[in-house]
Design a protein around this motif. Structure first.
Motif, PDB file in Angstrom:
ATOM      1  N   GLU A  45     -11.889   7.214  -1.713  1.00  0.00           N
ATOM      2  CA  GLU A  45     -10.933   8.010  -2.088  1.00  0.00           C
ATOM      3  C   GLU A  45     -10.403   8.711  -1.007  1.00  0.00           C
ATOM      4  O   GLU A  45      -9.062   9.169  -1.064  1.00  0.00           O
ATOM      5  CB  GLU A  45     -11.942   9.048  -2.954  1.00  0.00           C
ATOM      6  CG  GLU A  45     -12.517   8.441  -4.302  1.00  0.00           C
ATOM      7  CD  GLU A  45     -13.439   9.415  -5.088  1.00  0.00           C
ATOM      8  OE1 GLU A  45     -13.785  10.642  -4.367  1.00  0.00           O
ATOM      9  OE2 GLU A  45     -14.016   9.034  -5.858  1.00  0.00           O
TER      10      GLU A  45
ATOM     11  N   ILE B 284       0.823  -1.141  -0.054  1.00  0.00           N
ATOM     12  CA  ILE B 284      -0.137  -0.107  -0.074  1.00  0.00           C
ATOM     13  C   ILE B 284       0.906   1.399  -0.128  1.00  0.00           C
ATOM     14  O   ILE B 284       0.584   2.305  -0.823  1.00  0.00           O
ATOM     15  CB  ILE B 284      -1.023  -0.063   1.325  1.00  0.00           C
ATOM     16  CG1 ILE B 284      -2.010  -1.124   1.121  1.00  0.00           C
ATOM     17  CG2 ILE B 284      -1.731   1.285   1.185  1.00  0.00           C
ATOM     18  CD1 ILE B 284      -2.653  -1.576   2.420  1.00  0.00           C
TER      19      ILE B 284
ATOM     20  N   ILE C 253      -2.956   8.018   1.852  1.00  0.00           N
ATOM     21  CA  ILE C 253      -1.897   7.376   1.522  1.00  0.00           C
ATOM     22  C   ILE C 253      -0.912   8.200   0.775  1.00  0.00           C
ATOM     23  O   ILE C 253       0.109   8.176   1.019  1.00  0.00           O
ATOM     24  CB  ILE C 253      -2.030   6.093   0.717  1.00  0.00           C
ATOM     25  CG1 ILE C 253      -3.045   5.049   1.579  1.00  0.00           C
ATOM     26  CG2 ILE C 253      -0.656   5.428   0.071  1.00  0.00           C
ATOM     27  CD1 ILE C 253      -2.489   4.693   2.683  1.00  0.00           C
ATOM     28  N   LYS C 254      -1.504   8.972  -0.341  1.00  0.00           N
ATOM     29  CA  LYS C 254      -0.933  10.236  -0.799  1.00  0.00           C
ATOM     30  C   LYS C 254      -0.015  11.276  -0.239  1.00  0.00           C
ATOM     31  O   LYS C 254       0.721  11.742  -0.155  1.00  0.00           O
ATOM     32  CB  LYS C 254      -1.818  10.665  -1.993  1.00  0.00           C
ATOM     33  CG  LYS C 254      -1.935   9.548  -3.050  1.00  0.00           C
ATOM     34  CD  LYS C 254      -2.841  10.074  -4.175  1.00  0.00           C
ATOM     35  CE  LYS C 254      -3.082   9.253  -5.302  1.00  0.00           C
ATOM     36  NZ  LYS C 254      -3.755   9.692  -6.450  1.00  0.00           N
TER      37      LYS C 254
ATOM     38  N   TRP D 267      -7.158   6.581   0.051  1.00  0.00           N
ATOM     39  CA  TRP D 267      -5.939   6.626  -0.716  1.00  0.00           C
ATOM     40  C   TRP D 267      -5.460   7.932  -0.671  1.00  0.00           C
ATOM     41  O   TRP D 267      -4.468   8.257  -0.997  1.00  0.00           O
ATOM     42  CB  TRP D 267      -6.615   6.355  -2.157  1.00  0.00           C
ATOM     43  CG  TRP D 267      -6.784   4.677  -2.525  1.00  0.00           C
ATOM     44  CD1 TRP D 267      -8.009   4.257  -2.837  1.00  0.00           C
ATOM     45  CD2 TRP D 267      -5.870   3.684  -2.296  1.00  0.00           C
ATOM     46  NE1 TRP D 267      -7.875   2.799  -2.711  1.00  0.00           N
ATOM     47  CE2 TRP D 267      -6.686   2.483  -2.412  1.00  0.00           C
ATOM     48  CE3 TRP D 267      -4.571   3.888  -1.916  1.00  0.00           C
ATOM     49  CZ2 TRP D 267      -6.023   1.372  -2.421  1.00  0.00           C
ATOM     50  CZ3 TRP D 267      -4.036   2.398  -1.932  1.00  0.00           C
ATOM     51  CH2 TRP D 267      -4.853   1.047  -2.109  1.00  0.00           C
TER      52      TRP D 267
ATOM     53  N   PRO E 123      -8.468  -4.388  -1.768  1.00  0.00           N
ATOM     54  CA  PRO E 123      -9.100  -2.811  -2.597  1.00  0.00           C
ATOM     55  C   PRO E 123     -10.572  -3.035  -2.436  1.00  0.00           C
ATOM     56  O   PRO E 123     -11.322  -2.067  -3.173  1.00  0.00           O
ATOM     57  CB  PRO E 123      -8.352  -2.876  -3.783  1.00  0.00           C
ATOM     58  CG  PRO E 123      -8.281  -4.148  -4.348  1.00  0.00           C
ATOM     59  CD  PRO E 123      -7.880  -5.120  -3.177  1.00  0.00           C
TER      60      PRO E 123
END
Length: 477
Positions: free
Chosen positions: A452, A279, A458-459, A455, A418
């Protein structure tokens, strides 16, 4: 309307809190009891600095003899004198893996349950690193939030603290629970039994450390006591000051520790791993103050040298911190077996296929943290209340077999990523809508915005790690 049904819940952490609330709101049970072995509500978010922060026996962990069942007194109820092998939270691995600097790592907006938002309180530590809008919450904010679920539901009276489930045995149609209360300050433990129709296991899986059986590690630990640690016993950052440190592991506890201590250690922190968590990738490990190595191949107890699979070595190491995760452990429940890092025989990771009176909540990962516990809890509450129906045993066995074929018979079986929507909607389909006239929880349809947000987090974290690495590189130049 109550029906004489009796439910026992083991664990008063996030899963236990949501299970309690969901069951109470169904209004279908005469008895709901919650048994928590720690001295406060909070589960994995409860920090305790009164107990020793060390591995009681590395050999027992590696040889899978740790957290074994204890002997039950022959006559109950009774009192027994306290002894470490039974009563010590350290020897029983009863404390959570919460450390002083622990923060959440999932956005509060998707980690929270639907009716209980997590407070927008940011610690000074996080403000310094990420600003006043940091999306991380301090352990105490999280613990208070868990407790508030009990308080706001008027369910505090259902909880028995300092109470350990020592044996759960199904006799005919009843669960007979053997319980032990160990009140701080008392010289004796009190043992007794209670009977229930249903058993809800919400104990989590962040208390029994996983330690790999690396050649030489036991001799090394005996020669250099205290040098090998697990992230469960993560101490103050000052403990690492001026020391040469190796951090083992490729996931969250490992890279969080790396970035906590990289500014205080003697030289770069050595990061030892086979491969990173897919991930997050390699980004958390790329920093001028982090020296990436392969996995440890052996420990040399004679010289103190640590050998790595890539052929490199490390001498004069002061501490080796294992951020290698945890193992499931259910010593008091013989009916719950662990194999290959997962719990076989559960439908949708929750319902015992062979015995529908046994359910487990919170035994998954990568499902937006706590939020999926609510979906599991509501499905459980409806099924146990007789207001929802599970598929046939044949269909449930097929679900498990199909998932093993797709994912594998290993710890990856437990990951919801996912396919978040698939799992959330499956639980919502089981639960259905609350029965008219009850206060049962309503589960909303899965919202793609949750994925969303996940994620996006994570970004966000990757961007921070890249920024920190860039600043460090420029400062050297």
């Amino acid at each position: 309307m109550a029906t004489g049904k009796r439910v026992a819940i083991v664990g008063a952490g996030p899963a236990g809190a949501l299970a309690t609330d969901a069951l109470v709101k169904e209004g279908a049970f005469d008895t709901i009891r919650v048994f928590e072995r720690q001295n406060k509500i909070g589960g994995t978010w409860l920090y305790n600095d009164e107990h020793a922060h060390r591995i009681p026996s590395l050999r027992a962990l590696i040889e899978h003899r740790a957290d074994a069942p204890v002997s039950i007194p022959s006559s109950l109820p009774c009192q027994t004198a306290k002894e470490d092998v039974v009563s010590s939270p350290e020897f029983r691995y009863a404390d959570s893996g919460c450390h002083k600097h622990l923060h959440s790592n999932v956005p509060p907006v998707i980690q929270a349950s639907t009716q209980e938002p997590i407070p927008q309180v940011v610690s000074e530590h996080m403000k310094a690193q990420h600003g006043k809008d940091a999306p991380f919450r301090h352990r105490e904010v999280m613990r208070d939030w868990v407790e508030s679920i009990f308080i706001n539901g008027n369910n505090m009276n259902l909880v028995e603290l300092n109470t350990t489930l020592e044996k759960a045995e199904k006799v005919d149609s009843e669960w007979i629970l053997t319980l032990r209360r160990s009140t701080p300050g008392d010289e004796n433990d009190y043992w007794w039994q209670e009977k229930f129709d249903y058993l809800v296991v919400a104990t989590g899986h962040f208390y029994l450390p996983y330690m790999p059986a690396i050649p030489g590690i036991l001799d090394y630990d005996e020669k250099f006591p205290g040098r090998i640690m697990h992230a469960k016993h993560y101490p103050e950052i000052s403990h690492f000051e001026g020391k040469r440190v190796v951090v083992v592991g490729g996931s969250v506890s490992a890279f969080d520790a790396l970035h906590d201590i990289r500014g205080v250690t003697r030289g770069p922190v050595i990061s030892s791993l086979r491969k990173p968590n897919p991930i997050y990738g390699w980004t958390p490990f790329k920093h001028p103050s982090i020296d990436i190595r392969s996995e440890i191949s052996s420990f040399d107890s004679e010289t103190g040298r640590i050998n790595f699979a890539d052929g490199s070595t490390a001498d004069d190491v002061d501490l080796v911190l294992f951020g290698t995760g945890y193992e499931f452990s259910f010593p008091a429940i013989p009916d719950v077996k662990v194999k290959n890092g997962r719990i076989p025989g559960l439908y949708e990771h929750v319902f015992s296929i062979e015995d529908p009176s046994l359910v487990l909540i919170g035994m998954v990962y990568a499902g937006f943290g706590i939020r999926v516990f609510e979906w599991q809890a509501v499905a459980v509450a409806r099924v146990l209340a007789g207001r929802a129906k599970l598929p046939s045993r044949e269909e449930m066995r097929k679900w498990e077999a199909d998932r093993v074929a797709k994912i594998g018979d290993n710890v990856s079986f437990l990951g919801l990523i996912p396919d978040f929507e698939v799992h959330y909607e499956a639980l919502r389909d089981i639960a259905g809508d609350p029965q008219p006239g009850t206060e049962g929880r309503v589960l909303p349809k899965y919202d793609p915005a949750w994925g969303e947000a996940f994620w996006g987090m994570i970004k966000y974290r990757q961007g921070w790690w890249e920024s920190e690495a860039d600043k460090a590189t420029k400062s050297v130049v």
